[in-house]
Scaffold this motif. Structure first.
Motif, PDB file in Angstrom:
ATOM      1  N   ILE A 163       0.839  -1.204   0.000  1.00 52.93           N
ATOM      2  CA  ILE A 163       0.000   0.000   0.000  1.00 52.93           C
ATOM      3  C   ILE A 163       0.876   1.256   0.000  1.00 52.93           C
ATOM      4  N   ARG A 166       2.146   1.736  -3.493  1.00 47.09           N
ATOM      5  CA  ARG A 166       1.054   2.210  -4.358  1.00 47.09           C
ATOM      6  C   ARG A 166       0.822   3.705  -4.153  1.00 47.09           C
ATOM      7  N   LEU A 171      -0.470   6.514  -7.827  1.00 54.27           N
ATOM      8  CA  LEU A 171      -1.252   5.908  -8.903  1.00 54.27           C
ATOM      9  C   LEU A 171      -2.728   6.220  -8.703  1.00 54.27           C
ATOM     10  N   LYS A 172      -3.401   6.543  -9.794  1.00 49.76           N
ATOM     11  CA  LYS A 172      -4.856   6.670  -9.763  1.00 49.76           C
ATOM     12  C   LYS A 172      -5.441   5.277  -9.991  1.00 49.76           C
ATOM     13  N   ALA A 173      -6.623   5.038  -9.431  1.00 52.19           N
ATOM     14  CA  ALA A 173      -7.220   3.712  -9.576  1.00 52.19           C
ATOM     15  C   ALA A 173      -7.340   3.313 -11.049  1.00 52.19           C
ATOM     16  N   ARG A 174      -7.625   4.269 -11.909  1.00 48.70           N
ATOM     17  CA  ARG A 174      -7.798   3.937 -13.329  1.00 48.70           C
ATOM     18  C   ARG A 174      -6.488   3.463 -13.966  1.00 48.70           C
ATOM     19  N   PHE A 176      -4.420   1.386 -12.290  1.00 46.21           N
ATOM     20  CA  PHE A 176      -3.999   0.124 -11.657  1.00 46.21           C
ATOM     21  C   PHE A 176      -3.778  -0.976 -12.705  1.00 46.21           C
ATOM     22  N   GLU A 177      -4.609  -0.984 -13.749  1.00 42.56           N
ATOM     23  CA  GLU A 177      -4.501  -2.069 -14.731  1.00 42.56           C
ATOM     24  C   GLU A 177      -3.248  -1.962 -15.598  1.00 42.56           C
TER      25      GLU A 177
ATOM     26  N   ALA B 173     -11.102  -1.463 -11.123  1.00 40.80           N
ATOM     27  CA  ALA B 173     -10.396  -0.314 -10.534  1.00 40.80           C
ATOM     28  C   ALA B 173     -10.762   0.986 -11.239  1.00 40.80           C
ATOM     29  N   ARG B 174     -10.950   0.897 -12.550  1.00 41.24           N
ATOM     30  CA  ARG B 174     -11.269   2.140 -13.274  1.00 41.24           C
ATOM     31  C   ARG B 174     -12.637   2.710 -12.883  1.00 41.24           C
ATOM     32  N   ASP B 175     -13.453   1.885 -12.207  1.00 45.75           N
ATOM     33  CA  ASP B 175     -14.765   2.366 -11.750  1.00 45.75           C
ATOM     34  C   ASP B 175     -14.737   2.938 -10.338  1.00 45.75           C
ATOM     35  N   PHE B 176     -13.607   2.757  -9.650  1.00 44.17           N
ATOM     36  CA  PHE B 176     -13.561   3.190  -8.244  1.00 44.17           C
ATOM     37  C   PHE B 176     -13.978   4.657  -8.096  1.00 44.17           C
ATOM     38  N   GLU B 177     -13.599   5.491  -9.050  1.00 41.87           N
ATOM     39  CA  GLU B 177     -13.890   6.917  -8.909  1.00 41.87           C
ATOM     40  C   GLU B 177     -15.386   7.241  -9.063  1.00 41.87           C
ATOM     41  N   LEU B 197      -7.055   2.531   2.059  1.00 40.33           N
ATOM     42  CA  LEU B 197      -6.184   1.354   2.074  1.00 40.33           C
ATOM     43  C   LEU B 197      -6.612   0.347   1.008  1.00 40.33           C
ATOM     44  N   GLY B 199      -7.621   0.852  -1.810  1.00 41.74           N
ATOM     45  CA  GLY B 199      -7.397   1.357  -3.163  1.00 41.74           C
ATOM     46  C   GLY B 199      -8.495   2.264  -3.672  1.00 41.74           C
ATOM     47  N   GLU B 202     -10.288   7.365  -4.202  1.00 41.26           N
ATOM     48  CA  GLU B 202     -10.982   8.312  -5.094  1.00 41.26           C
ATOM     49  C   GLU B 202     -12.490   8.107  -5.127  1.00 41.26           C
TER      50      GLU B 202
END
Lengths: 478, 478
Positions: A163, A166, A171-174, A176-177, B173-177, B197, B199, B202
């Motif tokens: 964590i 990260r 890093l932005k969640a988008r 992560f991939e 992950a790209r949907d987290f926001e 934590l 992830g 956002e």
């Protein structure tokens, strides 16, 4: 609205009467002595699935159970059941510790129940935890900017490091991939699990090729990173192992640190098993470069012989841990005074938890550091001894042990070796006097001899070799 | 390669000699009795920042320290320092527990050091943990499909629940926001920390309006969700509190469960503080609907009086916890059917950890359940009593306590009330005989009286009221 006016003495309800307290002290201390006295002759594995069932005969009820019944059921169901991690003849997985002073440390910690999460609540408990952490930071070669956190074990400690990596990379969640993690097939699976827990289940995992010692090949790593950069991925985390669970292999940490620095990748070292071998001067060169890691995990319940429930994350720069874990709230407003000492909760995913520093502090104070160094050196010597002797007993061996784990197997002239070793393992487990575990690497089933219990000495290792030789011969396979 | 052939007896290095062991037993058991005997007259807060510094005089060294010195430093630095969570006069934060049987449970657990993570390793330890979990599942009204995990405290338990929610929704992950979490201003801050934590830093956080009891307004929640759906967001998680940290407020769980079900949102209840009040029959109606929650957090170190380090996550459907925490999800169904007993590691972010079931099992067996019920009922009665009496002493009160926490403050005729109460708090802390904490809600500073220590009875509550009245009067503010 009656209980507080009644004549009943509520103060006694969850406290023991003096005579019950005396009886309990006697019962526990007798059990303590008997338990330790029984270890040398006892079995390392008691595979009695049914033994645990005695517990079912004692469901929780409104009234107390008699103390003798409680101890009997505990003894039958738990102590005389499964693997005995305290036995000197336990050579499976990463063997357990459990030094007696730590048990007393836990007792004193739980009795006095101090809150070790925030400095304001108990500056002594916090200072004690920080003292333990500083000692470990010093051991790995970190300077004054470093810090860490005492956690429950390697899984949460690795999660906390990942964590931090990260969040450091912002890093932005988008993204992560497109984030890439580098490790080997021999990296502990809790790393992959931690990635998923941290929301990065879609991240790209690269398994870097290994040499014949099961250590990561640095030149292969560098090539893969360059290719990943070329195709637009985001290399962000490199996992090195300093003592893999399977074989005790140590990755070339210094080389890996250099590569990580070049590419601005977070370098995390999982030294859960091996970390405290740094106490052995002669082994320090194997860990060269660990002081350059951004984060390091070590498990005191492994190579520092503590009971289960002791993991630690160390970071080279305290701010990295703070950034991920700091959070405050209105009801904590009183705590803002007195920040001369770092509060564990600000550097940990936990707020309230077990006062873990106590078992460590008490044990390190009661024994001093020297015995830990000597016992760890003895484990290395025993491993080298075992590696030589098991070959004389007719077994094939894997790579020379980097630390205290040896791979070996019986290769019959006829028939399938994996099958033969599976049978042998079953015989060893049925016998129960020693306990070993196994692993499969590249299709080959190996038996593992992991020497780490502090009660394992030459006598126990000789006994293990003789036992396995005898059982192997009893199979009548040639 | 010398240690194993030397004449030195390595077996003694990390074990105590019989005479040292006897001395330690005597020392610990004397300390135990003295500690408990000293509680009634002792202070609840000893704000001596310097006391912790004695530890610095005892850095870890190669050799042992004398046992008397170790106990002296522990006593001065830790036990006689900061907040005493064992004191019956500790009314701050959520007061601590620490019943003596749990300390012995920890001792026995650490001494025998059984591995409680995987059924194969110790079917007894695993069965014991599962027995504790089943009892709790039953308490909240869950059926046989439910399960849970014993963790270190509310923070990791809430994190585990939030991860289960995230994974159940199968969010990328790209949907987290675009994912939305619903809570109130009074939700414990570890929830926001856990989101980060996990992830999901956002993700969108909606603070739902509260009523004058600081409970979530269901109709407001429903309206916000509908609006979020309209603008293309993904409502995925609703956090209800069953006993907030600030005031003990309980959200309208049954209503919230209905709204969550309508919108297919995961309903998580943080009952870390309040959960075990379910043992009090008369209070059960306040928790109506908790059995419809997808996940629930309870802290046995709060309302079950255990020492710090006891949190639990319960899920209505075991598979939801398994999905997030089992490492290889491929064999999910087969594995769940094949196992006669569920392994904790498959339902937890942890693999190796403290054998937490032991302190709970030992205490519930030694005392039975009835005393826990009675003591919790007493705490409620004491809170109602306090709420009435503190007004007679000239203080203003907040809402009637839903559980065992009361807000109150001194409102002087002239001058700033917040300032006056800050001063009063400083006086209370300097005095140290009782300990209370404070919070700020909507700009108003309140003193909090949280009654939960099992050693707090009418005598201690009366003493607290008298002490605060006296100190308030000493300020000479009118």
């Amino acid at each position: 609205m009656n209980s507080i006016h009644s004549t009943k003495d509520f103060s006694d309800l969850l406290s023991l009467q003096p005579e019950d307290r005396s009886q309990l002290i006697k019962k526990v201390t007798n059990y303590y002595i008997q338990f330790l006295d029984g270890l040398p002759e006892g079995k390392a594995y008691l595979g009695d699935e049914d033994a645990g069932k005695a517990l079912a005969s004692m469901p929780f009820q409104e009234n107390p159970y008699p103390i003798d019944q409680i101890f009997d059921v505990f003894h039958q169901s738990v102590t005389e059941n499964g693997i005995n991690p305290c036995s000197g003849k336990h050579f499976g997985y990463v063997p357990g510790g459990g030094i007696e002073t730590a048990a007393w440390g836990d007792f004193l910690g739980a009795l006095t129940n101090r809150y070790s999460g925030i400095n304001f609540a108990n500056p002594g408990a916090v200072r004690m935890e920080n003292q333990v952490i500083s000692w470990m930071c010093n051991l790995v070669g970190y300077d004054h900017r470093s810090h860490g956190s005492l956690l429950s074990g390697g899984s949460i400690a690795n999660l906390t490091g990942i964590i931090a990596a990260r969040d450091h990379k912002e890093l932005k969640a988008r993204d992560f991939e497109r984030a890439v993690i580098y490790l080997t097939d021999e990296t502990h699976h809790c790393v992959q699990k931690a990635l998923r827990l941290a929301g990065m289940g879609e991240a790209v995992i690269r398994y870097v090729p290994m040499d014949e010692q099961f250590s990561m090949r640095p030149e292969a790593l560098d090539a893969i990173i360059n290719e990943d950069l070329r195709i637009g991925l985001i290399p962000f985390l490199l996992i090195g192992s300093a003592g893999t669970t399977n074989t005790g292999a140590i990755d070339p940490l210094d080389n890996l640190a250099g590569i990580a620095a070049n590419h601005q990748i977070w370098f995390h070292v999982d030294a859960a098993y091996g970390g405290f071998f740094l106490l052995v001067e002669a082994l320090r060169s194997k860990f060269k470069g660990i002081e350059k890691a951004d984060s390091i995990v070590m498990d005191p319940h492994k190579s520092l012989f503590m009971p289960y429930g002791s993991g630690v994350i160390l970071v080279r720069n305290a701010e990295h841990l703070f950034k991920s874990n700091y959070y405050t709230a209105a009801y904590l407003q009183d705590d803002m005074e007195g920040q001369d000492e770092r509060s564990p909760a600000d550097y940990s995913p936990e707020l309230t938890r077990h006062f873990r520093g106590m078992r460590l502090w008490f044990s390190l104070s009661m024994f001093g550091i020297s015995p830990f160094r000597q016992v760890l050196a003895e484990k290395i010597d025993l491993s080298h001894y075992f590696y030589r002797e098991i070959q004389k007993a007719g077994f094939e061996v894997g790579p020379f042990p980097a630390l205290s784990i040896s791979l070996f197997r019986y290769v019959p002239k006829d028939g399938d070796a994996n099958e033969a070793n599976t049978k042998l393992l079953a015989l060893i487990h049925a016998d129960g006097h020693i306990f070993v575990s196994s692993t499969t690497i590249l299709g080959v089933l190996w038996i593992r001899m992991a020497i780490l219990v502090f009660r394992a000495h030459r006598k126990e290792v000789d006994f293990a070799i003789k036992t396995m030789e005898k059982l192997k011969n009893s199979m009548n396979i040639h």
